[in-house]
Design a protein around this motif. Structure first.
Motif, PDB file in Angstrom:
ATOM      1  N   LYS A  59       0.836  -1.205   0.000  1.00 40.22           N
ATOM      2  CA  LYS A  59       0.000   0.000   0.000  1.00 40.22           C
ATOM      3  C   LYS A  59       0.873   1.257   0.000  1.00 40.22           C
ATOM      4  O   LYS A  59       0.576   2.230  -0.695  1.00 40.22           O
ATOM      5  CB  LYS A  59      -0.927  -0.017   1.212  1.00 40.22           C
ATOM      6  N   ALA A  60       1.957   1.214   0.768  1.00 36.20           N
ATOM      7  CA  ALA A  60       2.871   2.365   0.803  1.00 36.20           C
ATOM      8  C   ALA A  60       3.512   2.588  -0.560  1.00 36.20           C
ATOM      9  O   ALA A  60       3.648   3.733  -1.013  1.00 36.20           O
ATOM     10  CB  ALA A  60       3.950   2.141   1.866  1.00 36.20           C
ATOM     11  N   ASP A  61       3.912   1.507  -1.230  1.00 32.56           N
ATOM     12  CA  ASP A  61       4.539   1.641  -2.543  1.00 32.56           C
ATOM     13  C   ASP A  61       3.557   2.229  -3.560  1.00 32.56           C
ATOM     14  O   ASP A  61       3.936   3.089  -4.373  1.00 32.56           O
ATOM     15  CB  ASP A  61       5.071   0.295  -3.032  1.00 32.56           C
ATOM     16  N   LEU A  62       2.299   1.796  -3.503  1.00 36.08           N
ATOM     17  CA  LEU A  62       1.295   2.359  -4.420  1.00 36.08           C
ATOM     18  C   LEU A  62       1.047   3.836  -4.126  1.00 36.08           C
ATOM     19  O   LEU A  62       0.937   4.657  -5.043  1.00 36.08           O
ATOM     20  CB  LEU A  62      -0.005   1.560  -4.345  1.00 36.08           C
ATOM     21  N   ALA A  63       0.967   4.203  -2.833  1.00 31.72           N
ATOM     22  CA  ALA A  63       0.794   5.613  -2.470  1.00 31.72           C
ATOM     23  C   ALA A  63       2.003   6.433  -2.890  1.00 31.72           C
ATOM     24  O   ALA A  63       1.867   7.586  -3.335  1.00 31.72           O
ATOM     25  CB  ALA A  63       0.546   5.742  -0.963  1.00 31.72           C
ATOM     26  N   LEU A  64       3.179   5.850  -2.765  1.00 31.80           N
ATOM     27  CA  LEU A  64       4.401   6.523  -3.213  1.00 31.80           C
ATOM     28  C   LEU A  64       4.331   6.802  -4.711  1.00 31.80           C
ATOM     29  O   LEU A  64       4.686   7.902  -5.159  1.00 31.80           O
ATOM     30  CB  LEU A  64       5.623   5.663  -2.884  1.00 31.80           C
ATOM     31  N   GLY A  65       3.853   5.820  -5.471  1.00 29.26           N
ATOM     32  CA  GLY A  65       3.692   6.030  -6.912  1.00 29.26           C
ATOM     33  C   GLY A  65       2.744   7.176  -7.215  1.00 29.26           C
ATOM     34  O   GLY A  65       2.997   7.994  -8.115  1.00 29.26           O
ATOM     35  N   GLU A  66       1.659   7.262  -6.451  1.00 29.51           N
ATOM     36  CA  GLU A  66       0.717   8.371  -6.629  1.00 29.51           C
ATOM     37  C   GLU A  66       1.372   9.701  -6.254  1.00 29.51           C
ATOM     38  O   GLU A  66       1.170  10.722  -6.934  1.00 29.51           O
ATOM     39  CB  GLU A  66      -0.530   8.149  -5.782  1.00 29.51           C
ATOM     40  N   ALA A  67       2.159   9.726  -5.190  1.00 35.10           N
ATOM     41  CA  ALA A  67       2.858  10.947  -4.785  1.00 35.10           C
ATOM     42  C   ALA A  67       3.826  11.397  -5.883  1.00 35.10           C
ATOM     43  O   ALA A  67       3.928  12.600  -6.168  1.00 35.10           O
ATOM     44  CB  ALA A  67       3.614  10.717  -3.475  1.00 35.10           C
ATOM     45  N   VAL A  68       4.507  10.444  -6.490  1.00 37.79           N
ATOM     46  CA  VAL A  68       5.426  10.779  -7.594  1.00 37.79           C
ATOM     47  C   VAL A  68       4.651  11.418  -8.742  1.00 37.79           C
ATOM     48  O   VAL A  68       5.076  12.445  -9.292  1.00 37.79           O
ATOM     49  CB  VAL A  68       6.189   9.512  -8.066  1.00 37.79           C
ATOM     50  N   ASP A  69       3.505  10.840  -9.092  1.00 30.82           N
ATOM     51  CA  ASP A  69       2.689  11.411 -10.167  1.00 30.82           C
ATOM     52  C   ASP A  69       2.226  12.822  -9.818  1.00 30.82           C
ATOM     53  O   ASP A  69       2.253  13.726 -10.669  1.00 30.82           O
ATOM     54  CB  ASP A  69       1.466  10.533 -10.450  1.00 30.82           C
ATOM     55  N   LEU A  70       1.824  13.035  -8.565  1.00 35.23           N
ATOM     56  CA  LEU A  70       1.364  14.360  -8.144  1.00 35.23           C
ATOM     57  C   LEU A  70       2.511  15.367  -8.129  1.00 35.23           C
ATOM     58  O   LEU A  70       2.327  16.535  -8.519  1.00 35.23           O
ATOM     59  CB  LEU A  70       0.699  14.275  -6.767  1.00 35.23           C
ATOM     60  N   LEU A  71       3.687  14.937  -7.680  1.00 37.24           N
ATOM     61  CA  LEU A  71       4.853  15.834  -7.705  1.00 37.24           C
ATOM     62  C   LEU A  71       5.203  16.225  -9.139  1.00 37.24           C
ATOM     63  O   LEU A  71       5.491  17.394  -9.422  1.00 37.24           O
ATOM     64  CB  LEU A  71       6.062  15.168  -7.028  1.00 37.24           C
ATOM     65  N   ARG A  72       5.136  15.254 -10.027  1.00 41.81           N
ATOM     66  CA  ARG A  72       5.444  15.534 -11.435  1.00 41.81           C
ATOM     67  C   ARG A  72       4.418  16.522 -12.011  1.00 41.81           C
ATOM     68  O   ARG A  72       4.781  17.487 -12.691  1.00 41.81           O
ATOM     69  CB  ARG A  72       5.464  14.222 -12.226  1.00 41.81           C
ATOM     70  N   ALA A  73       3.139  16.296 -11.687  1.00 45.75           N
ATOM     71  CA  ALA A  73       2.085  17.189 -12.183  1.00 45.75           C
ATOM     72  C   ALA A  73       2.209  18.583 -11.592  1.00 45.75           C
ATOM     73  O   ALA A  73       1.813  19.573 -12.224  1.00 45.75           O
ATOM     74  CB  ALA A  73       0.707  16.604 -11.849  1.00 45.75           C
ATOM     75  N   GLY A  75       4.933  20.089 -11.175  1.00 43.87           N
ATOM     76  CA  GLY A  75       6.114  20.738 -11.736  1.00 43.87           C
ATOM     77  C   GLY A  75       7.420  20.358 -11.068  1.00 43.87           C
ATOM     78  O   GLY A  75       8.433  21.019 -11.285  1.00 43.87           O
ATOM     79  N   HIS A  76       7.457  19.314 -10.276  1.00 46.59           N
ATOM     80  CA  HIS A  76       8.675  18.881  -9.572  1.00 46.59           C
ATOM     81  C   HIS A  76       9.222  17.601 -10.196  1.00 46.59           C
ATOM     82  O   HIS A  76       9.397  16.577  -9.536  1.00 46.59           O
ATOM     83  CB  HIS A  76       8.388  18.674  -8.078  1.00 46.59           C
ATOM     84  N   SER A  77       9.506  17.686 -11.486  1.00 47.31           N
ATOM     85  CA  SER A  77       9.910  16.503 -12.253  1.00 47.31           C
ATOM     86  C   SER A  77      11.194  15.872 -11.750  1.00 47.31           C
ATOM     87  O   SER A  77      11.307  14.639 -11.699  1.00 47.31           O
ATOM     88  CB  SER A  77      10.073  16.859 -13.739  1.00 47.31           C
ATOM     89  N   ALA A  78      12.182  16.672 -11.376  1.00 53.52           N
ATOM     90  CA  ALA A  78      13.461  16.119 -10.930  1.00 53.52           C
ATOM     91  C   ALA A  78      13.265  15.298  -9.648  1.00 53.52           C
ATOM     92  O   ALA A  78      13.791  14.178  -9.530  1.00 53.52           O
ATOM     93  CB  ALA A  78      14.486  17.225 -10.709  1.00 53.52           C
ATOM     94  N   LEU A  79      12.506  15.846  -8.701  1.00 53.39           N
ATOM     95  CA  LEU A  79      12.240  15.120  -7.467  1.00 53.39           C
ATOM     96  C   LEU A  79      11.407  13.871  -7.756  1.00 53.39           C
ATOM     97  O   LEU A  79      11.693  12.781  -7.222  1.00 53.39           O
ATOM     98  CB  LEU A  79      11.526  16.021  -6.450  1.00 53.39           C
ATOM     99  N   ALA A  80      10.400  13.994  -8.615  1.00 53.23           N
ATOM    100  CA  ALA A  80       9.557  12.853  -8.977  1.00 53.23           C
ATOM    101  C   ALA A  80      10.408  11.761  -9.620  1.00 53.23           C
ATOM    102  O   ALA A  80      10.281  10.579  -9.284  1.00 53.23           O
ATOM    103  CB  ALA A  80       8.439  13.295  -9.918  1.00 53.23           C
ATOM    104  N   SER A  82      13.616  11.248  -9.255  1.00 54.56           N
ATOM    105  CA  SER A  82      14.515  10.685  -8.245  1.00 54.56           C
ATOM    106  C   SER A  82      13.783   9.668  -7.359  1.00 54.56           C
ATOM    107  O   SER A  82      14.288   8.566  -7.110  1.00 54.56           O
ATOM    108  CB  SER A  82      15.092  11.813  -7.382  1.00 54.56           C
ATOM    109  N   LEU A  83      12.592  10.035  -6.886  1.00 54.54           N
ATOM    110  CA  LEU A  83      11.808   9.115  -6.064  1.00 54.54           C
ATOM    111  C   LEU A  83      11.391   7.871  -6.843  1.00 54.54           C
ATOM    112  O   LEU A  83      11.421   6.749  -6.322  1.00 54.54           O
ATOM    113  CB  LEU A  83      10.564   9.817  -5.510  1.00 54.54           C
ATOM    114  N   GLU A  84      11.025   8.089  -8.090  1.00 56.65           N
ATOM    115  CA  GLU A  84      10.579   6.967  -8.910  1.00 56.65           C
ATOM    116  C   GLU A  84      11.695   5.956  -9.133  1.00 56.65           C
ATOM    117  O   GLU A  84      11.478   4.742  -9.007  1.00 56.65           O
ATOM    118  CB  GLU A  84      10.054   7.471 -10.259  1.00 56.65           C
ATOM    119  N   THR A  85      12.881   6.431  -9.405  1.00 63.58           N
ATOM    120  CA  THR A  85      13.981   5.504  -9.688  1.00 63.58           C
ATOM    121  C   THR A  85      14.603   4.918  -8.418  1.00 63.58           C
ATOM    122  O   THR A  85      15.099   3.803  -8.440  1.00 63.58           O
ATOM    123  CB  THR A  85      15.080   6.176 -10.534  1.00 63.58           C
TER     124      THR A  85
END
Length: 154
Positions: A59-73, A75-80, A82-85
């Motif tokens: 559940k945490a990993d799925l929420a993390l994936g959603e957080a990455v998508d929200l960060l990217r949306a 405008g925080h692509s570099a952070l998104a 980094s978290l994604e990889t």
């Protein structure tokens, strides 16, 4: 809380055959099988915690994936990126996701433990379960009193 005979006690008021000590089975053996059953119950609880760990980590990993998508949306692509990889889909322990941990526990500890407990019951008590607890219930309940029945009504 007396285990003594109360009004209305009859032989049918006792445990069913599946929870009655086979002839010749010693108190020490019943106690030992009770302790083995207790140990299995702890293993069952540990397995439940492990499955909880598995579900929460997923559940945490799925929420993390959603957080990455929200960060990217946002405008925080570099952070998104980094978290994604570095974090999304990461192993919980070296080389394993939690489903692999659960499978290893089930195959190498839980199943052999459960099989060993059953083998001991089959060998010593004709497969009967919870004899220690059934005898404890007979000792502790108030025979003949409401809500102290030995077993469900037929």
């Amino acid at each position: 809380m007396s285990g003594g005979s109360g009004a209305g006690f009859s032989p049918a008021d006792g445990p069913d055959e599946a929870h009655t000590r086979p002839a010749g089975l010693s108190d020490e053996t019943v106690e030992a099988l009770g302790k083995l059953s207790e140990a299995l119950e702890v293993v069952e609880q540990a397995r439940g915690f492990l499955y909880g760990f598995h579900r929460l980590t997923g559940k945490a990993d799925l929420a993390l994936g959603e957080a990455v998508d929200l960060l990217r949306a946002a405008g925080h692509s570099a952070l998104a990126d980094s978290l994604e990889t570095s974090m999304v889909g990461r192993n919980a322990i070296q080389g394993r996701w939690t489903f692999q941990i659960v499978e290893d526990y089930d195959d190498n500890y839980y199943t052999p433990f459960k099989d060993a407990e059953k083998e001991a019951r089959d060998l010593l008590a004709g497969g009967r379960r919870h004899l220690f607890e059934a005898e404890m219930k007979e000792d502790r309940r108030t025979h003949g009193a409401p809500h102290h029945e030995a077993r469900p009504a037929e």
